[in-house]
Motif scaffolding. Structure first.
Motif, PDB file in Angstrom:
ATOM      1  N   LEU A 122       1.005  -1.113   0.196  1.00  0.00           N
ATOM      2  CA  LEU A 122      -0.169  -0.005   0.140  1.00  0.00           C
ATOM      3  C   LEU A 122       1.055   1.357   0.043  1.00  0.00           C
ATOM      4  N   GLN A 149      -1.066   8.139   2.597  1.00  0.00           N
ATOM      5  CA  GLN A 149      -0.576   8.790   3.792  1.00  0.00           C
ATOM      6  C   GLN A 149      -2.000   9.381   4.334  1.00  0.00           C
ATOM      7  N   ASP A 185       5.887  13.639  -1.401  1.00  0.00           N
ATOM      8  CA  ASP A 185       6.782  12.359  -1.949  1.00  0.00           C
ATOM      9  C   ASP A 185       7.163  12.894  -3.389  1.00  0.00           C
ATOM     10  N   ARG A 221      10.923  11.520   0.162  1.00  0.00           N
ATOM     11  CA  ARG A 221      10.195  12.577   0.606  1.00  0.00           C
ATOM     12  C   ARG A 221      10.938  13.826  -0.106  1.00  0.00           C
ATOM     13  N   LYS A 263       9.062   3.579  11.249  1.00  0.00           N
ATOM     14  CA  LYS A 263       9.709   3.963  10.181  1.00  0.00           C
ATOM     15  C   LYS A 263      11.251   4.393  10.462  1.00  0.00           C
TER      16      LYS A 263
HETATM   17  P1  AMP Z   1       1.534   8.399   7.191  1.00  0.00           P
HETATM   18  O1  AMP Z   1       0.854   9.332   6.831  1.00  0.00           O
HETATM   19  O2  AMP Z   1       2.313   8.383   8.549  1.00  0.00           O
HETATM   20  O3  AMP Z   1       0.875   7.130   6.894  1.00  0.00           O
HETATM   21  O4  AMP Z   1       2.849   8.545   6.172  1.00  0.00           O
HETATM   22  C1  AMP Z   1       2.908   8.481   4.844  1.00  0.00           C
HETATM   23  C2  AMP Z   1       4.161   8.588   4.340  1.00  0.00           C
HETATM   24  O5  AMP Z   1       5.019   7.223   4.292  1.00  0.00           O
HETATM   25  C3  AMP Z   1       3.976   8.760   2.720  1.00  0.00           C
HETATM   26  O6  AMP Z   1       3.808  10.019   2.424  1.00  0.00           O
HETATM   27  C4  AMP Z   1       5.445   8.210   2.122  1.00  0.00           C
HETATM   28  O7  AMP Z   1       6.178   9.038   2.367  1.00  0.00           O
HETATM   29  C5  AMP Z   1       5.551   7.114   2.979  1.00  0.00           C
HETATM   30  N1  AMP Z   1       4.993   5.670   2.468  1.00  0.00           N
HETATM   31  C6  AMP Z   1       3.865   5.183   2.681  1.00  0.00           C
HETATM   32  N2  AMP Z   1       3.641   4.057   1.830  1.00  0.00           N
HETATM   33  C7  AMP Z   1       4.897   3.910   1.266  1.00  0.00           C
HETATM   34  C8  AMP Z   1       5.350   2.934   0.407  1.00  0.00           C
HETATM   35  N3  AMP Z   1       4.349   1.810   0.218  1.00  0.00           N
HETATM   36  N4  AMP Z   1       6.580   3.120   0.040  1.00  0.00           N
HETATM   37  C9  AMP Z   1       7.406   3.988   0.464  1.00  0.00           C
HETATM   38  N5  AMP Z   1       6.962   5.132   1.227  1.00  0.00           N
HETATM   39  C10 AMP Z   1       5.545   4.994   1.645  1.00  0.00           C
END
Ligand code: AMP
Length: 523
Positions: free
Chosen positions: A298, A301, A388, A403, A494
């Protein structure tokens, strides 16, 4: 449609199916519905009015889903708080959301009492020791209140890696879209299946619980409420778990490190959902080779839960069989979501060109709670700006680079840390790594790597740099490498790249790790 109706329907269709399970505790769907209606009614009896916020800070337990559906039933807004936060951080979310009620585990009582002044806005704090006060049948609602699709039902606080956490607003429409998209595009949970939670349910795991409820599956929670590889694998075997709701890549890596081959029968597993951070291709391949073709990725965010793009288990297998590099992508855009990349002026970019990922659709939040400026900035032009950086290939597979704030500009060249990390992780003596830019008089920023060697392995900076030189353009190679025993990770698993990086920007010296392995090796 009130999101409670997903539970109502499952309780009608599968009243005797176990809905919630943790250790000795279990509740059928009929029971789960009745308890949630009681919680909703008791929250209203405590003085809550439609739209009021109810926060919870709970280790994984059935209480989480009961409070979520109790809030839905009563037309209240649920505010999940990561149970790993400090009391001060918890207080910030309580205060910012204007929550009236905080439901918390008894283990948080002391921290809350110590900082009682920060929790002054609350009218009630309810420890789960006294959870029965929320179950009083005399106040049980006969049914859920009416709710419009745009009515707010959830505030999802971002992890706050770039400042104070912000509350992404979710409404009932978004919940419906999350459920339907999950079942349609990612993994089609079936009635009666066993879905296991081993990651914080205030985040991704709790969101995947929603389609499981909608489909009348059992939401099982590890007895310890935490993540232990042996417990996880034995629970999969014991309960014939079909689906692990959510894992962060760091948990998958731990599972690879700690599992004992062939000790447990894992044949019931159909899906392990992962996301939230990148997993390196090499580690993903190892995970599939070890646990089977069950991984479902998945990408989303808090501002667009939980998927903008995804990669099903079948797609992983197909790409792997074809030795296709797109196994390292974050998959394709979900059926009812639009997404592309834009340049710094918000112009759409053609396939192959890297820029910021933007998304549009009913899955996108209407804004941040009490933050019109940040909302306008994030949603400018009608598109969610994810922050991103990535690119779509010609077939619409999204490759996430980093990011925006993590990109390194070295000698005028853009270097994406993830590209370098993907190479370093291939080294046979490397267990983990993180790459970022550090100040450099000549280059502006110099690419820097911090590496965790595998247990018992000795490595030099020169070995890592030469290894990178064999795989990538010279300007992307780290100029220096440090070695540490472990890397800091967030409450959601993370790797905290920015935390590691900050130490270098403060004093230009390594301040992480410790012991002999942290010695700096400049070349
Ligand atoms: P959160 O809002 O805490 O779920 O964080 C979201 C952020 O996590 C996204 O904007 C991405 O930078 C990173 N992220 C989420 N899913 C992935 C994925 N499958 N691969 C790489 N980064 C991800």
């Amino acid at each position: 449609m009130n999101s409670f109706s997903f539970l109502e329907k499952s309780a009608r269709q599968w009243p005797d199916t176990v809905a919630l399970l943790q250790g000795e505790e279990s509740h059928t769907y009929a029971h789960f519905r009745d308890r949630s209606l009681a919680i909703g009614g008791n929250l209203l009896a405590l003085g809550c009015k439609t739209g009021d916020r109810v926060a919870f800070c709970l280790a994984n337990s059935p209480r989480i889903l009961e409070v979520v559906f109790g809030c839905f039933a009563a037309g209240l807004v649920v505010v999940p708080i990561n149970a790993r936060l400090h009391a001060r951080e918890m207080a910030y979310i309580v205060e910012n959301s204007g929550a009236k009620i905080l439901v918390h585990g008894p283990e948080f009582a002391e921290g809350i009492a110590l900082h009682a002044d920060l929790f002054g806005g609350l009218t009630h704090q309810i420890s789960t020791d006294a959870f029965n006060t929320l179950l009083n049948p005399a106040n049980r609602l006969p049914c859920a209140v009416e709710a419009a699709p745009e009515d707010i039902c959830w505030l999802f606080y971002t992890s706050g890696t770039t400042g104070k956490p912000k509350g992404a607003i979710w409404n009932h429409r978004m919940i419906r879209v999350v459920i339907m998209n999950y079942l349609a595009d990612l993994h089609n949970i079936q009635p009666g299946e066993m879905v296991l939670h081993c990651a914080p349910m205030s985040h991704g795991s709790g969101i995947v619980a929603l389609p499981a409820v909608a489909r009348g599956a059992t939401n099982a929670i590890t007895t310890s409420a935490s993540f232990d590889v042996e417990e996880l694998l034995s629970t999969i075997e014991l309960l014939k778990v079909s689906h692990i709701a959510f894992m962060a890549p760091t948990q998958i890596i731990k599972m690879l490190e700690d599992h004992v081959p062939a000790r447990h029968n894992l044949s019931s597993l159909k899906a392990i959902c992962y996301g939230g951070a990148p997993i390196y291709v090499e580690q993903l391949k190892q995970a599939i080779a070890t646990f089977g073709p069950v991984f479902v990725q998945l990408y989303g965010q808090g501002e667009a839960p939980i998927t903008i793009t995804g990669l099903t288990a079948a797609a992983h297998q197909k790409l792997l069989d074809a030795n296709d590099l797109r196994i390292g992508s974050a998959g394709q855009v979900r059926t009812d979501v639009e997404a592309h990349c834009v340049d710094a002026d918000d112009n759409p970019l053609p396939p192959g060109q890297a820029g910021e990922v933007v998304a549009r659709g009913d899955v996108v939040m209407p804004g941040y709670w009490k933050d019109p400026q940040a909302s306008a900035e994030a949603l400018r032009g009608g598109w969610l700006h994810t922050g991103d950086i990535g690119y779509f290939d010609a077939q619409g597979y999204l490759f996430l680079l980093d990011r925006a704030k993590d990109m390194v500009i070295s000698g005028g060249n853009n270097v994406y840390p993830r590209e370098v990390e993907e190479v370093i992780i291939l080294h046979e003596k490397v267990a983990n790594c993180v790459v970022f830019g550090i100040p450099d008089d000549y280059w502006g920023e110099a690419v820097h790597a911090v590496v965790v060697p595998k247990p018992g392995e000795m490595l030099t900076a020169q070995e890592i740099i030469a290894f990178c030189g064999d795989h990538m353009a010279g300007y992307k190679k780290p100029k220096a490498v440090d070695f540490v025993d472990e890397l800091p990770v967030s409450g959601y698993g993370k790797i905290l790249r920015r935390e590691v990086r900050e130490a270098y920007w403060a004093g230009h010296e390594s301040r992480i790790g410790g012991g002999a392995s942290a010695a700096r090796a400049l070349v």
